[in-house]
Design an enzyme around this catalytic site. Structure first.
Site, PDB file in Angstrom:
ATOM      1  N   MET A  98      20.070 -22.545  75.939  1.00  0.00           N
ATOM      2  CA  MET A  98      20.781 -21.783  77.005  1.00  0.00           C
ATOM      3  C   MET A  98      22.184 -21.897  76.556  1.00  0.00           C
ATOM      4  O   MET A  98      22.774 -22.722  77.169  1.00  0.00           O
ATOM      5  CB  MET A  98      20.406 -22.336  78.187  1.00  0.00           C
ATOM      6  CG  MET A  98      18.873 -21.906  78.730  1.00  0.00           C
ATOM      7  SD  MET A  98      18.334 -23.076  79.728  1.00  0.00           S
ATOM      8  CE  MET A  98      17.650 -24.491  78.805  1.00  0.00           C
TER       9      MET A  98
ATOM     10  N   MET B  58      21.327 -27.007  76.458  1.00  0.00           N
ATOM     11  CA  MET B  58      22.294 -26.070  77.594  1.00  0.00           C
ATOM     12  C   MET B  58      23.822 -26.627  76.922  1.00  0.00           C
ATOM     13  O   MET B  58      24.115 -27.754  76.634  1.00  0.00           O
ATOM     14  CB  MET B  58      22.378 -26.789  78.945  1.00  0.00           C
ATOM     15  CG  MET B  58      20.930 -26.377  79.403  1.00  0.00           C
ATOM     16  SD  MET B  58      20.813 -27.136  81.036  1.00  0.00           S
ATOM     17  CE  MET B  58      19.001 -26.952  81.168  1.00  0.00           C
TER      18      MET B  58
ATOM     19  N   HIS C 128       8.956 -29.021  75.001  1.00  0.00           N
ATOM     20  CA  HIS C 128       9.973 -28.039  75.199  1.00  0.00           C
ATOM     21  C   HIS C 128      11.395 -28.584  75.248  1.00  0.00           C
ATOM     22  O   HIS C 128      11.575 -29.724  76.227  1.00  0.00           O
ATOM     23  CB  HIS C 128       9.742 -27.536  76.641  1.00  0.00           C
ATOM     24  CG  HIS C 128      10.569 -26.173  76.912  1.00  0.00           C
ATOM     25  ND1 HIS C 128      10.375 -24.882  76.527  1.00  0.00           N
ATOM     26  CD2 HIS C 128      11.719 -26.241  77.895  1.00  0.00           C
ATOM     27  CE1 HIS C 128      11.413 -24.232  76.962  1.00  0.00           C
ATOM     28  NE2 HIS C 128      12.147 -24.763  77.909  1.00  0.00           N
TER      29      HIS C 128
ATOM     30  N   GLY D  53      19.689 -23.635  84.024  1.00  0.00           N
ATOM     31  CA  GLY D  53      20.388 -24.635  84.073  1.00  0.00           C
ATOM     32  C   GLY D  53      20.158 -25.777  84.679  1.00  0.00           C
ATOM     33  O   GLY D  53      20.649 -27.054  84.281  1.00  0.00           O
ATOM     34  N   PHE D  54      19.093 -26.009  85.428  1.00  0.00           N
ATOM     35  CA  PHE D  54      18.825 -27.174  85.969  1.00  0.00           C
ATOM     36  C   PHE D  54      17.334 -27.173  86.313  1.00  0.00           C
ATOM     37  O   PHE D  54      16.561 -26.027  86.459  1.00  0.00           O
ATOM     38  CB  PHE D  54      19.246 -27.485  87.479  1.00  0.00           C
ATOM     39  CG  PHE D  54      20.877 -27.448  87.422  1.00  0.00           C
ATOM     40  CD1 PHE D  54      21.285 -28.556  87.067  1.00  0.00           C
ATOM     41  CD2 PHE D  54      21.534 -26.220  87.618  1.00  0.00           C
ATOM     42  CE1 PHE D  54      22.830 -28.659  87.053  1.00  0.00           C
ATOM     43  CE2 PHE D  54      22.861 -26.285  87.504  1.00  0.00           C
ATOM     44  CZ  PHE D  54      23.530 -27.441  87.096  1.00  0.00           C
TER      45      PHE D  54
ATOM     46  N   ASP E 201      15.170 -28.166  76.096  1.00  0.00           N
ATOM     47  CA  ASP E 201      16.198 -27.386  76.724  1.00  0.00           C
ATOM     48  C   ASP E 201      17.730 -27.749  76.388  1.00  0.00           C
ATOM     49  O   ASP E 201      18.462 -28.671  76.720  1.00  0.00           O
ATOM     50  CB  ASP E 201      16.034 -27.457  78.296  1.00  0.00           C
ATOM     51  CG  ASP E 201      14.920 -26.563  78.859  1.00  0.00           C
ATOM     52  OD1 ASP E 201      14.675 -25.673  78.532  1.00  0.00           O
ATOM     53  OD2 ASP E 201      14.060 -27.428  79.680  1.00  0.00           O
TER      54      ASP E 201
ATOM     55  N   SER F 232       8.972 -30.119  79.737  1.00  0.00           N
ATOM     56  CA  SER F 232      10.209 -30.052  79.139  1.00  0.00           C
ATOM     57  C   SER F 232      10.855 -31.524  79.437  1.00  0.00           C
ATOM     58  O   SER F 232      10.921 -31.960  80.368  1.00  0.00           O
ATOM     59  CB  SER F 232      11.074 -28.948  80.109  1.00  0.00           C
ATOM     60  OG  SER F 232      12.532 -29.448  79.991  1.00  0.00           O
TER      61      SER F 232
ATOM     62  N   GLY G 296       8.829 -29.030  83.894  1.00  0.00           N
ATOM     63  CA  GLY G 296       9.619 -30.260  83.438  1.00  0.00           C
ATOM     64  C   GLY G 296       9.406 -31.273  84.657  1.00  0.00           C
ATOM     65  O   GLY G 296       8.667 -32.080  84.260  1.00  0.00           O
TER      66      GLY G 296
ATOM     67  N   MET H 249      12.209 -16.340  82.240  1.00  0.00           N
ATOM     68  CA  MET H 249      12.824 -17.676  83.220  1.00  0.00           C
ATOM     69  C   MET H 249      12.451 -17.084  84.468  1.00  0.00           C
ATOM     70  O   MET H 249      12.678 -15.980  84.907  1.00  0.00           O
ATOM     71  CB  MET H 249      14.607 -17.428  83.020  1.00  0.00           C
ATOM     72  CG  MET H 249      15.017 -18.260  81.968  1.00  0.00           C
ATOM     73  SD  MET H 249      14.516 -19.852  81.546  1.00  0.00           S
ATOM     74  CE  MET H 249      14.762 -20.604  83.095  1.00  0.00           C
TER      75      MET H 249
ATOM     76  N   ASP I 102       9.006 -20.188  82.280  1.00  0.00           N
ATOM     77  CA  ASP I 102       9.760 -21.514  82.548  1.00  0.00           C
ATOM     78  C   ASP I 102      10.633 -21.635  83.786  1.00  0.00           C
ATOM     79  O   ASP I 102      11.447 -20.689  84.170  1.00  0.00           O
ATOM     80  CB  ASP I 102      10.989 -21.371  81.263  1.00  0.00           C
ATOM     81  CG  ASP I 102      11.566 -22.766  81.328  1.00  0.00           C
ATOM     82  OD1 ASP I 102      11.574 -23.607  81.994  1.00  0.00           O
ATOM     83  OD2 ASP I 102      12.435 -22.777  80.335  1.00  0.00           O
ATOM     84  N   GLY I 103      10.291 -22.435  84.516  1.00  0.00           N
ATOM     85  CA  GLY I 103      10.888 -22.676  85.770  1.00  0.00           C
ATOM     86  C   GLY I 103      10.188 -22.690  87.013  1.00  0.00           C
ATOM     87  O   GLY I 103       9.403 -21.791  87.306  1.00  0.00           O
ATOM     88  N   GLY I 104      10.096 -24.009  87.472  1.00  0.00           N
ATOM     89  CA  GLY I 104       9.106 -23.852  88.912  1.00  0.00           C
ATOM     90  C   GLY I 104       7.929 -23.923  88.947  1.00  0.00           C
ATOM     91  O   GLY I 104       7.029 -23.396  89.586  1.00  0.00           O
TER      92      GLY I 104
ATOM     93  N   HIS J 177      14.682 -23.965  73.349  1.00  0.00           N
ATOM     94  CA  HIS J 177      15.247 -23.281  74.352  1.00  0.00           C
ATOM     95  C   HIS J 177      16.559 -23.237  74.308  1.00  0.00           C
ATOM     96  O   HIS J 177      17.138 -24.237  74.986  1.00  0.00           O
ATOM     97  CB  HIS J 177      14.375 -23.344  75.748  1.00  0.00           C
ATOM     98  CG  HIS J 177      15.119 -22.343  76.724  1.00  0.00           C
ATOM     99  ND1 HIS J 177      14.677 -22.377  77.961  1.00  0.00           N
ATOM    100  CD2 HIS J 177      15.577 -21.194  76.584  1.00  0.00           C
ATOM    101  CE1 HIS J 177      15.202 -21.492  78.975  1.00  0.00           C
ATOM    102  NE2 HIS J 177      15.750 -20.844  78.067  1.00  0.00           N
TER     103      HIS J 177
ATOM    104  N   GLY K  58      13.618 -28.625  88.444  1.00  0.00           N
ATOM    105  CA  GLY K  58      13.518 -28.883  89.991  1.00  0.00           C
ATOM    106  C   GLY K  58      13.555 -27.789  90.725  1.00  0.00           C
ATOM    107  O   GLY K  58      13.728 -27.936  92.224  1.00  0.00           O
TER     108      GLY K  58
HETATM  109  C1  DX5 Z   1      15.861 -24.561  83.359  1.00  0.00           C
HETATM  110  C2  DX5 Z   1      15.079 -25.009  82.080  1.00  0.00           C
HETATM  111  C3  DX5 Z   1      13.651 -25.540  82.320  1.00  0.00           C
HETATM  112  C4  DX5 Z   1      13.335 -26.445  83.174  1.00  0.00           C
HETATM  113  C5  DX5 Z   1      12.063 -26.411  83.724  1.00  0.00           C
HETATM  114  O1  DX5 Z   1      16.907 -24.248  83.183  1.00  0.00           O
HETATM  115  O2  DX5 Z   1      15.008 -24.039  81.124  1.00  0.00           O
HETATM  116  O3  DX5 Z   1      12.769 -25.599  80.865  1.00  0.00           O
HETATM  117  O4  DX5 Z   1      13.283 -28.096  82.637  1.00  0.00           O
HETATM  118  O5  DX5 Z   1      12.117 -27.406  84.598  1.00  0.00           O
HETATM  119  P1  DX5 Z   1      11.117 -27.263  86.063  1.00  0.00           P
HETATM  120  O6  DX5 Z   1       9.890 -27.289  85.733  1.00  0.00           O
HETATM  121  O7  DX5 Z   1      11.780 -28.363  86.683  1.00  0.00           O
HETATM  122  O8  DX5 Z   1      11.697 -26.074  86.771  1.00  0.00           O
HETATM  123 ZN    ZN Z   2      13.575 -24.183  79.218  1.00  0.00          ZN
END
Ligand code: DX5
Ligand code: ZN
Length: 217
Positions: A69, A38, A34, A143-144, A36, A9, A198, A138, A176-178, A67, A146
């Site tokens: 959001m 927002m 990817h 939203g963020f 994102d 991402s 990401g 998700m 997606d996420g972590g 993606h 990390g």
């Molecule tokens: C979160 C995004 C993710 C995010 C993943 O809202 O949709 O795509 O960038 O980031 P990491 O891999 O840092 O969790």
């Molecule tokens: Zn994403």
């Protein structure tokens, strides 16, 4: 087990150099970019719109995994389709007429994705599964970057894999996420096909080695 698709991402990249980020993704041997999107409404953060995808399109041959959001995703589907998106995924929580949007994305010649946040169960999108090319689970609240993966969300990946098998659906399952080295095996064994990463990707000194490890090689 088949090899995972790795989708770094660009949310975690340097926003002054997206072309450089795309080049790093390609050089590391990852599969998709990817993107994102927002809107500061559906999620409490703001990123970029279709112009970013359009400007980045000539810089890489990799597919764009967009993606959304955003609230009112219907406003952004055609602009992203015109800007070179390959997959367009929106949130079921943000749309009433989700089935119509999935059909529209396919009519535009793109792959149609539906996403659910951690608090949304798989049954909420049960009626949409025949119309989806990708289901994005998700594993953090969007939203963020990390954040830490919420392990309970992986049960939904397993449910989606079982449903696909049982009913003959064809969607890819994305998480997606972590996602990082420690959590990737859990996502893969739950049945995920696509791993979005990401922070882990852009923080890695040896990105090629990381991509291999995320894939399970
Ligand atoms: C979160 C995004 C993710 C995010 C993943 O809202 O949709 O795509 O960038 O980031 P990491 O891999 O840092 O969790
Ligand atoms: Zn994403």
């Amino acid at each position: 087990m088949k090899e995972s698709i790795i989708a770094p991402s660009i949310l975690a990249s340097d926003f002054s150099n997206f072309a450089g980020a795309a080049a790093e993704i390609e050089k590391a041997g990852a599969d998709w970019v990817h993107i994102d999107v927002m809107d500061g409404q559906f999620v409490p953060n703001l990123t970029f719109g279709p112009k970013l995808a359009a400007d980045l399109r000539p810089k890489t041959l990799l597919p764009f995994d967009v993606h959304l959001m955003v609230k009112n995703p219907e406003n952004l589907i055609e602009p992203f389709a015109r800007s070179g998106a390959d997959y367009i995924t929106f949130h079921s929580e943000a749309a009433v007429h989700s089935q119509r949007l999935l059909v529209l994305i396919r009519e535009l010649g793109k792959k149609a994705g539906i996403s659910i946040v951690p608090s949304t169960p798989v049954c909420a999108i049960g009626e949409l599964l025949p119309f989806a090319d990708l289901v994005l689970v998700m594993t953090v609240n969007p939203g963020f970057g990390g954040q830490e993966l919420i392990p309970q969300c992986l049960q939904k990946v397993q449910t989606l894999a079982e449903l696909r098998e049982k009913k003959g659906f064809s969607y890819l399952i994305s998480v997606d996420g972590g996602i990082q080295e420690k959590t990737a095996p859990l996502a893969r064994s739950a049945g995920a096909d696509v791993l979005v990463a990401g922070t882990a990707f852009f923080a890695a000194a040896d990105k090629e080695a990381l991509v291999k490890r995320l894939r399970g090689r």
